[in-house]
Structure formats: C-alpha cells, structure tokens
Scaffold this active site. Structure first.
Site, short mmCIF file in Angstrom:
data_model
loop_
_atom_site.label_atom_id
_atom_site.label_comp_id
_atom_site.label_asym_id
_atom_site.label_seq_id
_atom_site.Cartn_x
_atom_site.Cartn_y
_atom_site.Cartn_z
N ARG A 117 2.52 -6.90 11.85
CA ARG A 117 1.18 -7.50 11.80
C ARG A 117 1.25 -9.00 11.51
N SER A 124 8.85 7.97 8.57
CA SER A 124 7.43 7.90 8.23
C SER A 124 6.81 9.27 7.96
N ASN A 162 6.92 12.56 2.23
CA ASN A 162 7.81 13.22 1.28
C ASN A 162 7.01 14.04 0.28
N CYS A 163 5.91 13.43 -0.17
CA CYS A 163 5.15 14.01 -1.28
C CYS A 163 4.45 15.30 -0.87
N THR A 216 17.01 -9.74 -2.75
CA THR A 216 18.25 -9.40 -3.46
C THR A 216 19.01 -10.68 -3.77
N ALA A 266 14.81 -5.89 -0.60
CA ALA A 266 14.91 -4.44 -0.80
C ALA A 266 13.65 -3.92 -1.46
N ASP A 326 12.83 3.31 -3.89
CA ASP A 326 13.55 4.04 -4.93
C ASP A 326 14.91 3.45 -5.27
C1 LIG Z 1 9.48 16.42 -2.66
C2 LIG Z 1 9.03 15.07 -3.08
C3 LIG Z 1 7.77 14.90 -3.62
C4 LIG Z 1 7.35 13.66 -4.02
N1 LIG Z 1 6.09 13.53 -4.54
C5 LIG Z 1 5.67 12.31 -4.92
C6 LIG Z 1 4.37 12.14 -5.42
O1 LIG Z 1 3.59 13.10 -5.49
N2 LIG Z 1 3.98 10.91 -5.81
C7 LIG Z 1 4.83 9.82 -5.72
O2 LIG Z 1 4.44 8.72 -6.08
N3 LIG Z 1 6.07 9.95 -5.23
C8 LIG Z 1 6.51 11.17 -4.84
N4 LIG Z 1 7.76 11.30 -4.32
C9 LIG Z 1 8.64 10.12 -4.28
C10 LIG Z 1 8.42 9.27 -3.06
O3 LIG Z 1 8.48 10.05 -1.92
C11 LIG Z 1 9.47 8.18 -3.05
O4 LIG Z 1 9.30 7.37 -4.18
C12 LIG Z 1 9.37 7.30 -1.82
O5 LIG Z 1 9.49 8.07 -0.66
C13 LIG Z 1 10.46 6.24 -1.87
O6 LIG Z 1 10.47 5.51 -0.72
P1 LIG Z 1 11.81 4.90 -0.17
O7 LIG Z 1 11.48 4.25 1.12
O8 LIG Z 1 12.48 4.11 -1.22
O9 LIG Z 1 12.73 6.18 0.08
P2 LIG Z 1 12.57 7.32 1.15
O10 LIG Z 1 11.14 7.56 1.42
O11 LIG Z 1 13.41 8.44 0.70
O12 LIG Z 1 13.21 6.70 2.42
C14 LIG Z 1 14.56 6.30 2.44
C15 LIG Z 1 15.15 6.63 3.78
O13 LIG Z 1 16.31 5.87 3.95
C16 LIG Z 1 17.22 6.65 4.70
N5 LIG Z 1 18.56 6.10 4.47
C17 LIG Z 1 19.25 6.04 3.31
N6 LIG Z 1 20.43 5.43 3.52
C18 LIG Z 1 20.47 5.09 4.81
C19 LIG Z 1 21.44 4.44 5.60
N7 LIG Z 1 22.57 4.01 5.08
N8 LIG Z 1 21.17 4.25 6.91
C20 LIG Z 1 20.01 4.67 7.46
N9 LIG Z 1 19.07 5.31 6.75
C21 LIG Z 1 19.29 5.49 5.43
C22 LIG Z 1 17.07 8.03 4.15
O14 LIG Z 1 17.49 8.98 5.07
C23 LIG Z 1 15.57 8.09 3.89
O15 LIG Z 1 14.88 8.72 4.94
C24 LIG Z 1 8.22 12.55 -3.89
C25 LIG Z 1 9.47 12.70 -3.35
C26 LIG Z 1 9.88 13.94 -2.93
C27 LIG Z 1 11.24 14.08 -2.36
C1 LIG Z 2 2.30 4.91 7.41
C2 LIG Z 2 3.32 3.80 7.24
C3 LIG Z 2 4.10 3.65 8.49
C4 LIG Z 2 2.63 2.48 6.94
O1 LIG Z 2 1.68 2.21 7.80
P1 LIG Z 2 0.76 0.92 7.79
O2 LIG Z 2 0.69 0.46 9.18
O3 LIG Z 2 1.13 -0.06 6.76
O4 LIG Z 2 -0.65 1.54 7.55
P2 LIG Z 2 -1.44 2.10 6.37
O5 LIG Z 2 -2.05 3.34 6.84
O6 LIG Z 2 -0.64 2.12 5.15
O7 LIG Z 2 -2.58 0.97 6.30
C5 LIG Z 2 -2.38 -0.25 5.69
C6 LIG Z 2 -2.82 -1.39 6.57
O8 LIG Z 2 -4.03 -1.12 7.24
C7 LIG Z 2 -5.01 -2.08 6.94
N1 LIG Z 2 -6.28 -1.39 6.94
C8 LIG Z 2 -6.55 -0.17 6.40
N2 LIG Z 2 -7.83 0.15 6.63
C9 LIG Z 2 -8.38 -0.86 7.30
C10 LIG Z 2 -9.69 -1.11 7.81
N3 LIG Z 2 -10.66 -0.23 7.66
N4 LIG Z 2 -9.90 -2.27 8.46
C11 LIG Z 2 -8.92 -3.16 8.63
N5 LIG Z 2 -7.66 -2.96 8.17
C12 LIG Z 2 -7.41 -1.82 7.51
C13 LIG Z 2 -4.57 -2.65 5.63
O9 LIG Z 2 -5.05 -3.94 5.41
C14 LIG Z 2 -3.08 -2.60 5.76
O10 LIG Z 2 -2.65 -3.67 6.55
P3 LIG Z 2 -1.84 -4.92 5.92
O11 LIG Z 2 -0.70 -4.34 5.14
O12 LIG Z 2 -1.40 -5.68 7.13
O13 LIG Z 2 -2.80 -5.66 5.08
C15 LIG Z 2 4.21 4.01 6.02
O14 LIG Z 2 3.46 3.84 4.85
C16 LIG Z 2 4.82 5.34 6.00
O15 LIG Z 2 5.74 5.62 6.74
N6 LIG Z 2 4.34 6.22 5.11
C17 LIG Z 2 4.83 7.55 5.03
C18 LIG Z 2 5.92 7.70 3.99
C19 LIG Z 2 5.40 7.60 2.61
O16 LIG Z 2 4.68 6.68 2.27
N7 LIG Z 2 5.82 8.56 1.78
C20 LIG Z 2 5.42 8.61 0.45
C21 LIG Z 2 4.03 9.10 0.30
S1 LIG Z 2 3.88 10.78 0.85
#
Ligand SMILES: Cc1cc2nc3c(=O)[nH]c(=O)nc-3n(C[C@H](O)[C@H](O)[C@H](O)COP(=O)(O)OP(=O)(O)OC[C@H]3O[C@@H](n4cnc5c(N)ncnc54)[C@H](O)[C@@H]3O)c2cc1C
Ligand SMILES: CC(C)(COP(=O)(O)OP(=O)(O)OC[C@H]1O[C@@H](n2cnc3c(N)ncnc32)[C@H](O)[C@@H]1OP(=O)(O)O)[C@@H](O)C(=O)NCCC(=O)NCCS
Ligand SMILES: Cc1cc2nc3c(=O)[nH]c(=O)nc-3n(C[C@H](O)[C@H](O)[C@H](O)COP(=O)(O)OP(=O)(O)OC[C@H]3O[C@@H](n4cnc5c(N)ncnc54)[C@H](O)[C@@H]3O)c2cc1C
Ligand SMILES: CC(C)(COP(=O)(O)OP(=O)(O)OC[C@H]1O[C@@H](n2cnc3c(N)ncnc32)[C@H](O)[C@@H]1OP(=O)(O)O)[C@@H](O)C(=O)NCCC(=O)NCCS
Lengths: 560, 560
Positions: free
Chosen positions: A21, A38, A41-42, A286, A293, A296
């Site tokens: 963006r 994407s 996890n949660c 970093t 970075a 987690d």
């Molecule tokens: C079962 C579960 C439930 C959860 N529930 C909650 C919740 O309710 N609320 C909450 O706040 N948080 C929750 N979490 C935690 C939350 O999902 C994590 O804090 C968050 O996903 C962290 O984001 P991240 O990008 O650091 O790691 P991740 O989302 O794990 O993404 C990291 C990715 O990097 C990839 N990777 C690692 N090393 C390499 C490499 N060398 N090369 C290429 N890819 C690599 C991994 O495969 C992984 O897919 C939960 C997690 C789990 C597992």
């Molecule tokens: C979904 C994912 C790809 C991120 O997507 P994203 O494009 O940033 O979109 P989001 O749905 O988070 O929306 C955020 C963006 O939409 C914009 N937006 C949301 N609603 C809007 C609206 N009504 N009008 C205009 N903009 C809007 C926000 O401003 C924000 O953009 P910005 O960061 O450029 O300011 C990424 O968060 C992801 O992979 N999530 C899944 C994994 C994860 O989070 N796991 C842990 C929780 S289960």
C-alpha cells in the site's frame, strides 16, 4: 526496491500488505516454508473442536489472493535456510523440489515466528503426540481425533471407554485445546508444571478458572509434569506423570510454550536480546540497518516492566509488522512497547490480563499496590450477569496503572480492554475514577467495575482505606481482633477460623466497648461492607484497622 | 456538621453515602418527595417488560437499609418546597400529613433530577398517557398494560385485535419502552419528531437501528409528532399524528425528553446556566458557597464541545455526586467534564455514542474529520459475529478523537468504552492505532475495530487516503469517473447509479488507458478494497482520487 519477507503469516503477510500500500512499485517477495500463508493461527483449536466448521474460513488469504489484490509474490513451501548480510541475499530451499536458490533483497523483514517447545522426554516423538502451530498440525490432530472418535463409537465396549486426551501445559493454547477436545467428546486431562494455569494471571484470578475447568469435567493436575510417553499395547499411549500417575491417552497435545525462531538471524550474526529473541530498536530494525523483524521472534520494550520481553501474541505481531513496513518504506514510525494484553475463553468463563502480573512486579522489584474486586458484569438486577474477579495493580506514588487481570463470565473482555487502554495511555487509578463508560442495565453499572476499581485504589493511595491480603494470612491477623461483618447467616456457612461475627448494622453500637488501640482486621464477602466498617471504626479512633482485599471471596480462592 | 440532600436517587443517595464514609459524625438528612429512594431508574422499562421479573430488585436501597449501614436519615414523601439561603434552611412538606416544617443545613446538596416533558397537546392529561421516571410511574404503566393484556386475552375477537401502544419520542427510553412493550405482546408504534431515532447518533449509525426496529415489527414514524389525544368510545385512546394519521392505543408513553428540576434553585436565586440547568463550578458548587448540586439538574463542561451542557445520564450523576460529597466534606476534588457516553439495547442490536456527534460539531463550528468502518464484532471465522457500523470523528490538526458512534450486534459496548476511554484521556487517532486490546477469536481481531478506525483515520490525516462522503452525493461524483471495485456479482445486485464496475483484481491493468488528470471516485462495500484501489491509482499518477467512506454499506444507510 526489492523487499523480501521471511514468514508469511501474522507478521510476514502484514508487512507485505502494508508495504504494497505504501509502495505500489516495490518488488515484494514472501517466503514461507509451510504450505499456507496468512492463516488464522488463533482459530486452529476451534476447527479441531468443530466450532469453526469450515476449514477454509481459516485461510484468510492465499498466495493467489495476495497476488491478485496486492501484487505480492508469495512462495509457499519455500524455506529460507541462510542469510548473507554482506551480499544481501537469502538462500531458499523449495520443499517440493529440494531446489535451492539465492534471492537478493534490498530490505529484508524477518517474521519467522516461534516453534512449540518439545521437551526432550522419553517417547516424545511417538505418533499421537502433537504440537499445534499451523494448519498442517491442525489437520493431523483433527484427523487423529476424528479417527479415534469413530473407533470409539464403533466399539463402545472397548476397555477404557471413549477417547482420552492429555494436554501438557495450561497456557491459553492448552486450555483452548482442552475445551475443544472435550467439546468433541474426548475426556481430557491437563497437566501443568506450575502451580496454576494461565501464566498471565496471578493465582487469585486463575483459581476460579481452574474451578470452572474442573466443574466442566476436565481433569487438571497442577505442579505436575509429563515424565515419559510409551506406546500402549493395542494402540494409544500411556503418559507417565511426575506425580507417579500413568494416564492412557489416544492423543497428546504438547502446549508447553514456544521458542522464538532465531536460528537464521543468529547464524547471520544479528544481535539477540537478553531473552533470546531478535533484538530490534523502536523502529523494529535489527542490528543490521537493512533488516527489520516483527512477531513472535522479537524482543520489544514492555509498557510497564523494565527490560525487553518476548510476547508471542497476534495483536503485537500485526502492529509490529505494520511498523516494519512503514520503516522499510522510508517512514519514521516507532513501535513503543508491548503490554501483553491477552484473553482466553474457557467454556463459559473468560479470563485475561494486561500489563504486569504481581508475580512479574515482584520478580522485577517494581513497587506496587493491589486491590481485588468482585463486581458483576452488568447491573445485578438485569438478567444474565455474574460476579467477576478483578485484580488491579498500580504504583504507590502517582497511582499509575501497572496491570490488571479479570476472570468472569459477562463483560470481562470489555473491562480488560478499557484497562489496557488506560495502561497504554499511561493513566492512573484517578483516571479510572473519572472514566465515563457506556451504561444501560444490560451492559454495566452506573459506576462501572473499572470506576469501582479506581475508587478502591485511590482510597488506598489517599489513606482512606487500609487493606490486608489473603496471601499474608494467617500472619496478617495474628494478635488482632478478626471481625467478620457479614450477616450471621453468611457467617454460619463459612468463616475464617478465629473470626468473630459482628454484622455491619450492629457494629456502631458493638464497638463502643472495644479497645481502640488493639489491631482490628475486618472482612466481609467482597470488601464493600468491611470498607464501611473500616471507615466507621477509624473515625471512632481505632488506631490499627485493615480490611481484607477482595473479602472472603478472594480469600477462598487463595486458601481453598 | 449537618448535610441536607434534596433528592434521594442516583445523585442524592450517592452524595449521602459518600459523605457518610468521609464523615462518620455528620448529620445527614435525605429528603425525597417520592415514595422510594435509591432505585434503579434505568431498570424501570425492563420490569414493565418482565425481563426483570422481581420488582424488589429495582430498589437498591431502602430508607431502612441506608439507616442501618450508613446511619443516614432518609425521609421519603418529603418534598422540599422552599430554600432560604440566608437562613440556611429548607422547607419540607410531608405528603402523607401535609405538614410543613423547616430543616436547617450547614451544607446543602441539590439532586432533584429532571422531569419528563409533557407537551401541551389537546388531551395530554387523559388517562392512559404516561411518563416513566420513577417506580410509581412504572407501577401505573405495568398495571394498565397487564390489565389491557388480560382484557385482550379474554376477548380475542375484540375489534382491533390485541393491545396497542404508542411511544412518543425515540430517545433511548422510548426505544427501550417499545422493545419491552412488544416483548409483552403489545403492538407498538413509535412517533418521533426528528428525522431519526436516538439523538446521540448521526443518521448513518441510527438508520441500521431503525431498520432493525422495523424488522422486529415495531411501526416507526419519523418526522412526525403527536398532534392530539382523544378518548375512544369503548375505551382506549386515539392518537392524532401530525402526518394526519390516527392511531388507536390502549396506552401511550411520552418519552419526549426531560427538563431539569431547577424550580427550587431558581426561586432561591441560584444561578442557572445558558441551557437552563443549575450552574456549578468544577467542584460541583453552585453560586452559593454552601450549596452543591449534581445529576440531571446541572450543567457541566463537555469533554469535547465548548460551553456547558445538560447530560441526563446515570453515570455522570453518580460521579458528580461523589465529587459533591468530597467537596462538602472539605476535600478539593474536581469534576472535569461530561462526554455523554450512552448506549441502548434495541432487540438484538446495540447502539451508542461518546463525545460529540457530527451534528453537534457542525452546530458548534468545531472543525473535524470523519471515517466510517464496518468491521465485525470478532474474528469473522468464529461463529456469532456480525458487522458493526462505526463512525469516528476527530480533529484535523492533532488527530484528537472528538466522538465515536457504534451500532451493531456483538462487541458494541466494548468498542464504545474503549473509545470513551481514549476521549477521556485526550487521546488521538494515533493512540487508537497503538492500543493493545485483548484478542482471541471469540472476542475481537488481531487488529481490533478500534485499531482499524485508528489506521483509517491516521491514513486520512497523513494524506494516504482521501475520502468522499455519502452525504455529499451526488455532488461528490459529478464530473468524475465513478468506479465500483467490487466483484461483478456484487455490482449486479446493487450499485450507485452511474458507476462502472472495475473489480480490484483487474484495476492495475484496466487503469492503464485512463485519463490520469480526470477525477476518479471509488467505492466498494465497506471501504477496504477501494482503499487498495486508491493507493494503486494515486501512485500511478492519478491526480484526483477519492474513495467512499464506509462504502456502499454507509451509502445505502444514507440513501435508502
Ligand atoms: C493454536 C494457536 C492459538 C493462538 N491463539 C492466539 C490468540 O487467541 N490470541 C493471540 O494474540 N495470539 C494467539 N496465538 C499466537 C499468534 O498466532 C502468534 O503470536 C502470531 O501468529 C505470531 O506471528 P508471527 O508472524 O511472528 O509468527 P507466525 O504467525 O507463526 O508466522 C511465522 C511463519 O514463518 C514461517 N517460517 C519460520 N521460519 C521460516 C524460514 N526460515 N523460512 C520460511 N518461513 C519460515 C513459519 O512457517 C510460520 O508460518 C495463537 C497461536 C497458536 C499456534
Ligand atoms: C490479513 C493479512 C494479510 C493483513 O492484511 P491487511 O491487508 O493488512 O488487511 P487488514 O484486514 O488487516 O486491514 C488493515 C488495512 O485495511 C485498512 N482498512 C480497514 N478497513 C478500512 C476501511 N473501511 N476503509 C479504508 N481502509 C480500511 C486499514 O487502514 C489497514 O491498512 P493500512 O495498514 O495500510 O493502514 C495479515 O494480517 C494476515 O495474514 N493475517 C492472518 C494471520 C494472523 O494475523 N494470525 C494471527 C491472528 S489469528
Ligand atoms: C426509564 C429510565 C431509564 C433510564 N435509563 C438510563 C440508562 O440506561 N443509562 C443512563 O445512564 N441513564 C438512564 N436514565 C437516566 C438516569 O436515571 C438519570 O440520569 C439519573 O437517575 C439522574 O440522577 P438524579 O439524581 O439527577 O435524578 P433522579 O435519579 O431522578 O433523582 C431525583 C430525585 O429527586 C426527587 N426530587 C425532585 N425534586 C424534589 C424536591 N423538591 N424535594 C424532594 N425530592 C425531590 C425526585 O423525586 C427524584 O426521585 C434513565 C432514566 C429513566 C427514567
Ligand atoms: C447505591 C447508592 C445508594 C450508592 O451507594 P454507594 O454506597 O456509593 O455504593 P456503591 O455500590 O456505588 O459502591 C461505591 C463505593 O463502594 C466502594 N467499594 C466498592 N467495592 C469495593 C470493594 N470491593 N472494596 C472496598 N470498597 C469497595 C467504592 O470505593 C465506593 O466507595 P467510595 O465512594 O467511598 O470510594 C446510589 O448509587 C443509588 O441510590 N443508586 C441507585 C440509583 C441510580 O444510580 N440510578 C441510576 C442507575 S439505574
């Protein structure tokens, strides 16, 4: 500009999306070793529990959708196995082909997340022992559970009855898994090394949740670890516990915490922090100026505590990633701190915390004061509410809110979020007194629980109320007149040993003849009536009066 | 010291209770003209609806309980009919005996509340036309409703069918009454003079609630008043509306607002404020240094708007009263402002606001910016959530949050409270971006709706996003290329007249041949996809691009 992102879930996908963006023409490559990007996890435990029926709902984006809408080059099954900082390249291994190639970057974002801990116990690698981190883990657990349930259903006479599961570790993932496994019909045992569940809570707040878990039929062993795993003749496993018990299990979930994925960073000579996460500055950069970075794998400043902390939660990962993208794209955005706001649903209960726990404040030597309250989630006269257990931690000097924990049924998430907001804004207990929150009977009280916490805390700071604590019992009442100001009926059901019963309504008259110089320790059910008692005694010249924080309610969570 | 309190409910009882805790030996007299003190005004509609079955639950304290625990001298049926400031006395008339007596005070607290408006319409005093302010009103309404329901049940063939009720005024009390009457089985018509319900909301947020009311079978006439009431031959009333309709009704509820009870204060020469409430300083002290006031009868500073305002809500009344007591007892506590946080349950929906509405900001000439969002109450993949409608108002300069409104199903109260907290702490949209709120799938999203509101608002302030508004249509799109970036399927169902459909995924290619100097007006369903479209067009050199705030969702609430 070419941006390469390692990891494609919460942190990585968010970096890539925000970067696109901000910079429509950058080349953005996301490298993910797993098969999915994407994903939620949660939500994984809830698909196993079939609460989220549709698996595809967990896949928020796919490589295709990220390419279509955001023109991002997403490569799954692509593990980054080396990082050459001087050449500004990463080496990628494709899982499908085994092919390795070198990918150059101008700016690199590391979002590799964390891996679940696998304690090195005998038998830890047996089939049937699972961790849960990604979609593949989920699919495996669900397949095995479905199979075990089907087998149990078709052989009802089977020794040991239905499906049995053991969950090792009672953090929020363990507790969510216990609920979801039980929801599917498994009998669940949780084993936890610590003397309580849910580390973001202090024990006064975790105990009601433990009681609820047990009341829902989950077996819970505290201060107990797994010692070994063995295959059971005829299928399944036997889990040996440190408390000398043996438990049969069809499947075992290891939810004993996570370790940040720092191998790549460490091998490339990036600095790590004192807790073993990737060190970043407030721009999430970093020790290498071309590498950022998030998630987690990093350590960030804590909002309340000194030092840097690893806080493996989705909210921080997402917001850190947004800051990474902004800085990569040349903006000067800072990520200030993480406060560790977390929450978990446990059957009908909800519990969570924000800021520091008392345990952490003690460990870090941070001076603090504490109050306990048990207000109802909304007006008591409107149906559908229950008592919540609220613990507030604050600074003795300026009253700054340091931490809060809440467990209860209705309105818990709301109070946590309000308290989290106040902590984030650097607010004090005096601010809590003044908050003007939305009130109608289905939602709260004219004086909201958060206001009440502010009233009680500011009374403590201003010297209008002196508390004693269940944790200091029995020392706290030694040599004192211990007075229970509840009604005779309440007293008859249960009271603290050694207490005398002087109901509040009779106290003004009763205390006339008492020795005003002798210490008096008061209590009631939650602390309100004993507060009234405190005020009337102190103003009558009693020199040493204190009332029990949180009343018998908190006391009984502490002393069983 | 002798403290006299006029009024014994939210404000008055709270003054007395807090004063007792601060001063055990003060003489405290509460004078209440009605038959009850310390009752839950806010629960009254729900006892009529039998949602709160037990009437006694509404009586939070009685004169006896206040005497027992707090040694307060509470006199019900005791109206204060005169105030002599130089003599420092009030004259009290006992309803039961007609006796009048003079009661001296050292310090006086005026908490007389407000009375419901009774517009001077023909027939307004007919039986069957009710206001709802206190327990007596409630008992009368409930008795009449019960009777009408019984009559209808025993005469099912009766012309006109079951019981019919008309509610005049669609503020929160009117809407709550409509829901509760309908819950009991009455057919309800709401009549509202304004062109929308619920004054704390702007129309984009009130319309979804109006739709919900109607979908639940409530008849709603906007921009319509009652003109006259007449007795119907055979019982009941006919309500004549300004829209020339006549509606039969068994009972009528007047909920057309309240007027502060300032007669006593005004007669005694206390200063009133510009809006007709009792004027107080930040210590809640009136123009007489021995007299304080709190509650619905006073004017206080507004947190966001200039000037002083009357805000008849229970939370402010309770907290103002606590400040009154502290100052009466010699402390130096200030009440800073009221922001008007309010909320209402409307069948399955919840709606509310905090801070200023756009209507108020415009009227007061306060510069502001606006964003509309429609996030879900919690993670979309976890069951039980729905889209909410969130409107955020903020200052163009420093981004200070000025107001917020939310309507939806789950999690509305929580977002209102978080936003109310930020407003109270003087926070900005940049603070909203950084909030670390409790996230697990049943409770929110990793980027909470409040964070999202912060992202969108800060994008607006930083120039990363330019919005156009449904309220400015059709002028806003005149001479522009109006582009709908949703899918063809969505476009086919409904689109803004004159729009061309260019789905986001095809836009990068499609826009190649467009005139970059011609204005482009984008929209999608909620604003997210059109934001992505905005970013990619602007960075490709399009000079004049804007996207529709809140998308077609907000547009359709505005334009039907
Ligand atoms: C079962 C579960 C439930 C959860 N529930 C909650 C919740 O309710 N609320 C909450 O706040 N948080 C929750 N979490 C935690 C939350 O999902 C994590 O804090 C968050 O996903 C962290 O984001 P991240 O990008 O650091 O790691 P991740 O989302 O794990 O993404 C990291 C990715 O990097 C990839 N990777 C690692 N090393 C390499 C490499 N060398 N090369 C290429 N890819 C690599 C991994 O495969 C992984 O897919 C939960 C997690 C789990 C597992
Ligand atoms: C979904 C994912 C790809 C991120 O997507 P994203 O494009 O940033 O979109 P989001 O749905 O988070 O929306 C955020 C963006 O939409 C914009 N937006 C949301 N609603 C809007 C609206 N009504 N009008 C205009 N903009 C809007 C926000 O401003 C924000 O953009 P910005 O960061 O450029 O300011 C990424 O968060 C992801 O992979 N999530 C899944 C994994 C994860 O989070 N796991 C842990 C929780 S289960
Ligand atoms: C049906 C209903 C629903 C409501 N719902 C909500 C809600 O959901 N949320 C919310 O925030 N607010 C709600 N309110 C508003 C809230 O109840 C008031 O803001 C609050 O009660 C104001 O407190 P007060 O002490 O100023 O007035 P009151 O509580 O009305 O008390 C004033 C008292 O003073 C007495 N009095 C007046 N004059 C004299 C006199 N001369 N001598 C002796 N006594 C006198 C009156 O009889 C009255 O009992 C609701 C109100 C009603 C009526
Ligand atoms: C109930 C009423 C008499 C006020 O009572 P109150 O004695 O102030 O008691 P509350 O229940 O509000 O509790 C507040 C007090 O308890 C204290 N308290 C609450 N929980 C406590 C605990 N666990 N430990 C110690 N103190 C506690 C607070 O500090 C506060 O005392 P303070 O003001 O001296 O600091 C008055 O609010 C009233 O009549 N309300 C009904 C009318 C009304 O509000 N209507 C509108 C809404 S429906």
């Amino acid at each position: 500009m070419k941006i390469v992102v390692v990891g494609g879930v919460a942190g990585g996908a968010s970096v890539a999306a925000r970067a696109r963006r901000l910079d429509e023409f950058a080349e953005i490559v996301v490298l993910e070793r797993g098969d999915y990007v994407s994903f939620a996890n949660c939500g994984l435990p809830y698909h196993i529990g079939e609460v989220i029926a549709d698996r595809s709902r967990l896949l928020l984006q796919t490589p295709e959708s990220l390419h279509e809408t955001l023109a991002i080059d997403v490569r799954v099954g692509s593990e980054v196995i080396a990082l050459d900082r001087s050449a500004k390249t990463v080496t990628v291994r494709e899982a499908a082909t085994g092919r390795e190639y070198v990918e150059p970057y101008d700016r690199l974002a590391l979002c590799p997340g964390a891996d679940p801990l696998r304690p090195p116990l005998p038998g830890i690698d047996l089939p049937g022992i699972h961790v849960l981190r990604n979609v593949t883990d989920m699919d495996e657990i669900k397949a095995q559970l479905d199979e075990a349930l089907a087998a149990a259903a078709s052989a009802p006479g089977r020794t040991g009855g239905g499906v049995r599961a053991v969950v090792i570790g009672a953090g929020y993932i363990g507790v969510e898994m216990a609920e979801n496994l039980q929801h599917r019909g498994a009998a669940v045992t949780i084993v936890e090394l610590a003397d309580q569940i849910l580390p973001p809570l202090d024990t006064e707040v975790s105990v009601p949740v433990e009681q609820h878990l047990r009341s829902r039929g989950v077996e819970l062993f505290l201060s107990t670890g797994a010692a070994a795993f063995a295959e059971r003749p005829g299928g399944g496993l036997t889990v040996e516990l440190t408390n000398t018990r043996f438990i049969d299990a069809d499947l075992v979930i290891l939810s004993a915490g996570v370790r940040p994925n720092v191998g790549l960073a460490a091998d490339a000579g990036l600095e790590l922090g004192p807790r073993g996460g990737i060190r970043v500055d407030t721009h999430m950069r970093t020790s290498d100026p071309s590498i950022w970075a998030a998630g987690d794998a990093v350590e960030t400043a804590h909002t309340v505590l000194p030092g840097s902390w690893i806080t493996p939660l989705a909210g921080p990962a997402n917001r850190e990633a947004r800051v990474v993208a902004e800085n990569i794209c040349g903006r000067d955005t800072e990520y200030r701190s993480t406060q560790g706001t977390s929450i978990v649903k446990v059957f009908d209960m909800v519990a969570g915390g924000t800021g520091a726990t008392e345990r952490q404040l003690v460990a870090e030597g941070v001076e603090h004061r504490t109050v306990h309250l048990h207000p109802s989630g909304h007006a008591g006269y409107y149906p559908g509410t229950a008592q919540m257990h609220l613990k507030l931690l604050f600074a003795p000097g300026d009253g700054r809110v340091l931490g809060a924990q809440v467990a209860g049924f209705d309105g818990v998430d709301k109070r946590l979020d309000v308290l989290a907001t106040v902590i984030r804004m650097g607010g004090t207990v005096y601010d809590l007194e003044e908050l003007e929150l939305a009130y109608a009977p289905p939602f709260g009280s004219a004086k909201d629980p958060v206001n009440m916490a502010g009233f009680v805390a500011s009374n403590v700071l201003l010297g209008d109320l002196v508390l004693w604590y269940a944790g200091d019992w029995p020392a706290a009442v030694e040599g004192a007149r211990l007075v229970d100001v509840r009604t005779p009926e309440e007293f008859a059901i249960w009271h603290i040993p050694g207490a005398e019963n002087v109901p509040l309504a009779t106290l003004r008259a009763a205390c006339e003849g008492w020795d005003r110089s002798a210490p008096v320790r008061l209590y009631c059910a939650v602390g309100f009536r004993s507060y009234l008692a405190y005020r009337l005694l102190v103003q009558r010249g009693f020199a040493d009066v204190a009332t029990l924080s949180g009343g018998s309610n908190t006391f009984r969570f502490r002393h069983g």
